[in-house]
Design a protein around this motif. Sequence first.
Motif, PDB file in Angstrom:
ATOM      1  N   TYR A  83     -51.314 -87.136 -39.721  1.00 59.68           N
ATOM      2  CA  TYR A  83     -51.794 -88.011 -40.799  1.00 59.68           C
ATOM      3  C   TYR A  83     -52.814 -88.982 -40.225  1.00 59.68           C
ATOM      4  O   TYR A  83     -52.768 -89.317 -39.021  1.00 59.68           O
ATOM      5  CB  TYR A  83     -50.626 -88.793 -41.403  1.00 59.68           C
ATOM      6  N   TYR A  86     -45.893 -79.882 -39.206  1.00 63.24           N
ATOM      7  CA  TYR A  86     -45.870 -80.728 -38.004  1.00 63.24           C
ATOM      8  C   TYR A  86     -44.425 -80.980 -37.579  1.00 63.24           C
ATOM      9  O   TYR A  86     -43.513 -80.933 -38.407  1.00 63.24           O
ATOM     10  CB  TYR A  86     -46.591 -82.062 -38.268  1.00 63.24           C
ATOM     11  N   GLN A 128     -48.205 -84.298 -50.114  1.00 58.12           N
ATOM     12  CA  GLN A 128     -47.256 -85.262 -50.674  1.00 58.12           C
ATOM     13  C   GLN A 128     -47.900 -85.982 -51.860  1.00 58.12           C
ATOM     14  O   GLN A 128     -49.118 -86.202 -51.871  1.00 58.12           O
ATOM     15  CB  GLN A 128     -46.803 -86.239 -49.589  1.00 58.12           C
ATOM     16  N   HIS A 135     -47.246 -79.086 -46.146  1.00 60.68           N
ATOM     17  CA  HIS A 135     -47.057 -79.617 -47.500  1.00 60.68           C
ATOM     18  C   HIS A 135     -48.112 -80.661 -47.842  1.00 60.68           C
ATOM     19  O   HIS A 135     -48.756 -81.224 -46.967  1.00 60.68           O
ATOM     20  CB  HIS A 135     -45.664 -80.264 -47.631  1.00 60.68           C
ATOM     21  N   ARG A 143     -41.691 -79.358 -39.647  1.00 61.36           N
ATOM     22  CA  ARG A 143     -41.698 -79.438 -41.107  1.00 61.36           C
ATOM     23  C   ARG A 143     -42.688 -78.401 -41.634  1.00 61.36           C
ATOM     24  O   ARG A 143     -43.782 -78.252 -41.096  1.00 61.36           O
ATOM     25  CB  ARG A 143     -42.166 -80.832 -41.569  1.00 61.36           C
TER      26      ARG A 143
END
Length: 286
Positions: free
Chosen positions: A162, A197, A223, A221, A218
């Motif tokens: 991120y 990640y 969000q 995706h 994970r």
Amino acid sequence: MAVPFDAFGASAPLADQLAGRFGRRRDEALPHAISSFAIHLHALVRELQPSRDEWRSFMSLLRDIGDYSHDRRDEWMLASDLLGISALVEDINNRRPAGATPNTPRGPFYRSDVPLLPLGSDICLDGKGEPLYVRGQVVDLQGTPITSAEVTTWQANALGFYENQQPDDQPEFNLRGRFVTDKAGHFHYRTIRPSGYPVPLDGPAGELLKRAGLPPRRPAHLQFHVAAAGFETITTHLFDADDPHLASDPLFAVKPELVKPFRRGDGRHELECTFVMVRTPEEISR
Ligand SMILES: [Fe+2]
């Protein structure tokens, strides 16, 4: 005849004594919850029958989790996530009817100060990654479009990071956007395909995952945070149906209705999604 030792029943079994002592103030939520927690812990200890050393090492782990936490790292929250407790708390607080979009834990990378962008904007500010076009609609349970809903999105880049994890490598607000739905409840924007990640493995919560032999990754995706006046706010994920780690998300956030194809038959990346909102109880009782 047994004579009670004191007003809290010291001659009673330990768990009953505990309930008598800490559970007296039912008006105080915290001692009541702690008493309930400790009673379950008593049951666990009776089941596990740990040696003193085993119990000490368990207590050390709890201490280490606290020691590892600081302003920008909440190791206890990570432990709560990895044990499925955060997902459970979400489920309990967001019981929604069938057909409504479920909530999932928000995770640590959300920012509320994302600029509002025109529909159709490209939120990838560094041009790195495979282009992905996202098209969505926000509706109520009856399928009626919700106009002027605010859709905030955030995601990892193609390397699984991120923007706020890499302030030196990614432009500020990279892969984040806030959009307002049009008259038909639609929104659309351009981005890139995210990568999955791993959850942080450097601390004691991650160590626990490693010792349990569980994969830390994970699944990929996007969000979303979807807000509209009179409706319960949705905080959720949409997962890439092609990701091989869907069944082992360490945060327990994957639900069948949140798994979507990110790729079309012709190989281009395009995601179509619908967020179904539920009216707030105040709105329903009007
Ligand atoms: Fe995420």
